[in-house]
Design an enzyme around this catalytic site. Structure first.
Site, PDB file in Angstrom:
ATOM      1  N   LYS A   1      24.618  50.740 -92.440  1.00  0.00           N
ATOM      2  CA  LYS A   1      24.159  49.440 -91.948  1.00  0.00           C
ATOM      3  C   LYS A   1      24.254  48.425 -93.093  1.00  0.00           C
ATOM      4  CE  LYS A   1      21.005  48.426 -89.126  1.00  0.00           C
ATOM      5  NZ  LYS A   1      21.947  47.786 -88.174  1.00  0.00           N
TER       6      LYS A   1
ATOM      7  N   TYR B   1      10.958  31.703 -78.367  1.00  0.00           N
ATOM      8  CA  TYR B   1      11.235  32.220 -79.710  1.00  0.00           C
ATOM      9  C   TYR B   1      12.521  31.567 -80.197  1.00  0.00           C
ATOM     10  CZ  TYR B   1      11.917  35.825 -83.335  1.00  0.00           C
ATOM     11  OH  TYR B   1      12.092  36.502 -84.510  1.00  0.00           O
TER      12      TYR B   1
ATOM     13  N   TYR C   1       5.892  45.257 -79.780  1.00  0.00           N
ATOM     14  CA  TYR C   1       7.144  44.861 -79.126  1.00  0.00           C
ATOM     15  C   TYR C   1       8.323  45.699 -79.612  1.00  0.00           C
ATOM     16  CZ  TYR C   1      11.289  42.211 -77.931  1.00  0.00           C
ATOM     17  OH  TYR C   1      12.534  41.873 -77.454  1.00  0.00           O
ATOM     18  N   HIS C   2       8.488  45.770 -80.923  1.00  0.00           N
ATOM     19  CA  HIS C   2       9.636  46.481 -81.473  1.00  0.00           C
ATOM     20  C   HIS C   2       9.503  47.993 -81.318  1.00  0.00           C
ATOM     21  CE1 HIS C   2      11.907  43.117 -83.003  1.00  0.00           C
ATOM     22  NE2 HIS C   2      10.805  42.613 -83.521  1.00  0.00           N
TER      23      HIS C   2
ATOM     24  N   HIS D   1      17.611  46.282 -87.395  1.00  0.00           N
ATOM     25  CA  HIS D   1      17.613  46.910 -86.071  1.00  0.00           C
ATOM     26  C   HIS D   1      18.481  48.171 -86.151  1.00  0.00           C
ATOM     27  CE1 HIS D   1      16.329  42.897 -84.424  1.00  0.00           C
ATOM     28  NE2 HIS D   1      15.544  43.722 -83.780  1.00  0.00           N
TER      29      HIS D   1
ATOM     30  N   ASP E   1      20.296  43.412 -91.659  1.00  0.00           N
ATOM     31  CA  ASP E   1      19.886  43.751 -90.293  1.00  0.00           C
ATOM     32  C   ASP E   1      19.099  45.052 -90.281  1.00  0.00           C
ATOM     33  OD1 ASP E   1      19.714  44.085 -87.507  1.00  0.00           O
ATOM     34  OD2 ASP E   1      21.640  45.118 -87.451  1.00  0.00           O
TER      35      ASP E   1
END
Length: 669
Positions: A542, A29, A183-184, A548, A546
């Protein structure tokens, strides 16, 4: 700089033993700084034996903004490559024949646009578009749950996913139009049962919508083009059983729910990146073993083996990996595939009673979650429910590490060790090129100035009209790509047609039942709140793009459970918006979370605005993947505390926050 020599064809290495299975696709990746720099990285990785490309795009590209947008500041080229227009995509794949390549593009909200640019470049190369092979992730639901790179509300987002699928069925029959990404979900704290259920619920939502866009005869083959992208954690026996459960549940769903008779179209096809959540800043060399063990979970069982594997680098908890670090992870795959005898055998676990028992238990738990989601109206209608479940399960995971119930070597046990020579020196991690953003902006302006503006605007008008009327978004998007439109302009058309959206945070205002071990800090919060005359107000923000949000969510939830009055509105805020909120809400502390590497420019702007508004009395704390030198710069700007992944004890952070508000010493015993 010497030119990198590439293989004559980008194919897997020839097999000398016909009894062996072919290995999975080897990917890394990758993408950073600029399209030109990323192209050099790709060609280097292909020359080292990588057999497919996995493209990481930067956050402006992922969220449909141009590199010079206000929200893009500090984010350009940080977590991936910026692709703002056809010229960038052309440079990204220079000297890489796309007709021979298998390309995975980790792109979701802007998937129709990036695929349009890819098709346009392939046509420029003279490729037969019908032979293009690869994947766009194109999974927007998990963006609302865990990653945050969505643009518009769920329903129109789902519609664009199936637009891509319907278009590829007709024009790119070898292309995977959607990569359901669990995945996340695991990175956000999902249990194996939740990862199974939430991913499968997403897949059924897509297929339910797609049924109205393709013929009944073509539908089974479209089911066969849906692929998955999963995670594998350190509990590798459970993870291997999870993959077998995925295979069996998908076969069951496609057969019983959709009536797919051909087993070829019911096959569970998946790629994987193993867990990054468990990579540690402390004793980072231990991550090499973690990555290897996690890879075994998705390769040992032949019946549930990944079709493509990409591995993180051992030092990703510290910063950007270097090409050497990525090479080390690639060699790990090659050694397993070519030096061991793994590929000479059938499935190693068929008939194993322990494996069968675990697989059945995971399937039962996943079915229960799926029934709950179906009862609520499906995945789109259940986004808020799934988000809250992830926040709670992640809180439980963190609590187990804090209390020592879960052992993490080098973090909460055996923390004493020798200093690693791998992390010594100024070049231990790669630093993003500080000139890359300015270079990208200059080329973007040059691109805009050199194009046929009338042609661009006419093409963009067709994109907006298609979005509003329900026409397949791909057709005008390809036309706009060829005309020279930019990523931000395409995103503006989508936002204008569908509106913007702010996903649920998953953090309730009401305290959870998880208060064990919080007695002392709750008492301190009450004491300080009494002195203040109101509840200690903690604003969590935040800034930037981003998405996350796991860390911010857990800090906000723990502060809430400690008795603080929290304010957390979720992702994608400008420094100006955060400072305005701090002033209007009369916050006592501001906490900021940034994992994209854009902490220096964003915090610098925020601290300047705090000073301009006369708010320097409000302490600011910052968390993220922040190198030591950057941490010192932040402290020099006036930031009160800096936290990195090694600061896993949330209660310790809570005591620090109370101490910043109350000048009297406050400490945990």
């Amino acid at each position: 700089m010497n030119e990198t020599k590439l293989p004559t064809r980008f194919t897997r290495p020839p097999m000398t033993d016909t009894q062996k299975d072919r290995p999975w696709l080897f990917r890394t990746y990758a993408g950073h700084s600029t399209a030109k720099a990323s192209n050099a990285l790709y060609r280097g990785n292909l020359a080292k034996g990588q057999t497919g490309l996995s493209v990481a795009f930067d956050l402006p590209t992922q969220t449909g903004y141009d590199s010079d947008h206000e929200l893009s500041r500090g984010e350009v080229g940080k977590v991936g490559v910026p692709v703002a227009h056809l010229g960038d995509m052309r440079a990204l794949f220079k000297d890489i024949p796309l007709e021979q390549m298998n390309t995975s593009m980790t792109i979701n909200a802007t998937a129709p646009w990036l695929l349009s640019l890819y098709i346009a470049v392939a046509e420029e190369q003279g490729a037969d578009v019908s032979k293009l092979q690869g994947t766009v992730q194109n999974d927007i639901i998990k963006e609302y749950l865990s990653r945050g790179t969505y643009i518009c509300p769920p329903k129109p987002s789902l519609r664009m996913i199936t637009d891509v699928a319907a278009y590829t069925r007709e024009h790119l029959p070898k292309w995977n139009p959607m990569n359901v990404c669990s995945y996340h979900l695991q990175e956000a704290g999902a249990t194996p049962e939740q990862e199974l259920a939430f991913a499968l619920a997403t897949a059924t939502a897509v297929l339910d919508d797609l049924k109205g866009k393709v013929s009944e005869e073509a539908f089974p083959a479209m089911v066969g083009r849906i692929s998955f992208f999963v995670n594998a954690g350190i509990r590798f026996v459970t993870e291997m059983c999870k993959m077998r459960a995925f295979v069996e549940l998908w076969d069951e769903i496609t057969r019983e729910r959709y009536g797919v008779e051909d087993p070829k179209f019911r096959r569970f096809r998946y790629g994987v990146q193993v867990n990054s959540l468990g990579l540690t800043e402390q004793q980072p060399e231990n991550n090499v073993y973690r990555i290897l063990i996690e890879m075994l979970a998705v390769t040992l069982s032949k019946n549930a083996r990944a079709r493509a594997v990409q591995l993180p680098a051992w030092n990703e908890a510290l910063g950007l990996p270097r090409p050497w670090d990525q090479q080390w992870s690639l060699r790990m795959q090659q050694i397993l595939a070519y030096e061991t005898d793994l590929l000479e055998y059938g499935d190693l676990f068929d008939g194993n009673p322990a494996v069968t028992k675990k697989v059945e238990a995971l399937k039962e738990g996943a079915r229960a979650e799926l029934a709950q989601i179906d009862g609520m109206g499906g995945a789109v209608a259940s986004i808020e429910y799934m988000k809250s479940r992830l926040v709670e399960s992640n809180a439980e995971r963190i609590t187990h590490i804090e209390t020592g119930n879960t052992t993490v070597v080098g973090v909460n046990r055996w923390t004493e060790g020798e200093e690693s020579p791998l992390t010594a020196g100024e070049e231990a991690i790669m630093v993003a090129d500080p000139e890359a953003e300015a270079d990208q902006l200059a080329r973007l302006n040059e691109w805009r100035n050199s194009r046929d503006e009338a042609r661009v605007q006419a093409a963009l008008a067709k994109v907006r009209e298609a979005a509003k009327t329900g026409t397949n978004i791909m057709i005008p998007s390809i036309e706009a790509a060829k005309a020279g439109a930019t990523t931000g302009e395409w995103g503006d058309m989508v936002r204008a047609a569908f509106g913007q959206y702010r996903g649920p945070t998953g953090v309730s205002k009401n305290p959870s039942n998880r208060t064990e071990g919080l007695e002392e800090i709750r008492e301190q919060v009450s004491t300080v709140s009494d002195k203040l005359g109101r509840r200690l107000k903690f604003l969590v923000g935040k800034p930037g793009l981003d998405g996350h949000s796991n860390g911010a969510e857990q800090i906000a939830a723990r502060a809430r459970d400690c008795g603080m009055d929290i304010s957390y509105e979720g992702i994608r805020l400008t420094p100006e918006e955060i400072v305005t909120a701090a002033k209007e809400e009369d916050a006592h502390v501001v906490g900021l979370s940034i994992l994209s590497g854009s902490h220096i420019p964003l915090i610098e702007e925020l601290m300047g605005r705090m000073k301009d508004e006369g708010l320097t009395h409000i302490p600011v704390v910052v968390g993220g993947i922040i190198p030591d030198d950057d941490a010192q710069r932040l402290l020099g700007m006036g930031v009160a505390k800096v936290y990195t992944p090694k600061d896993f004890e949330l209660n310790r952070i809570m005591f620090d926050i109370v101490g910043l508000v109350d000048p009297a010493p406050v400490a945990a015993e």
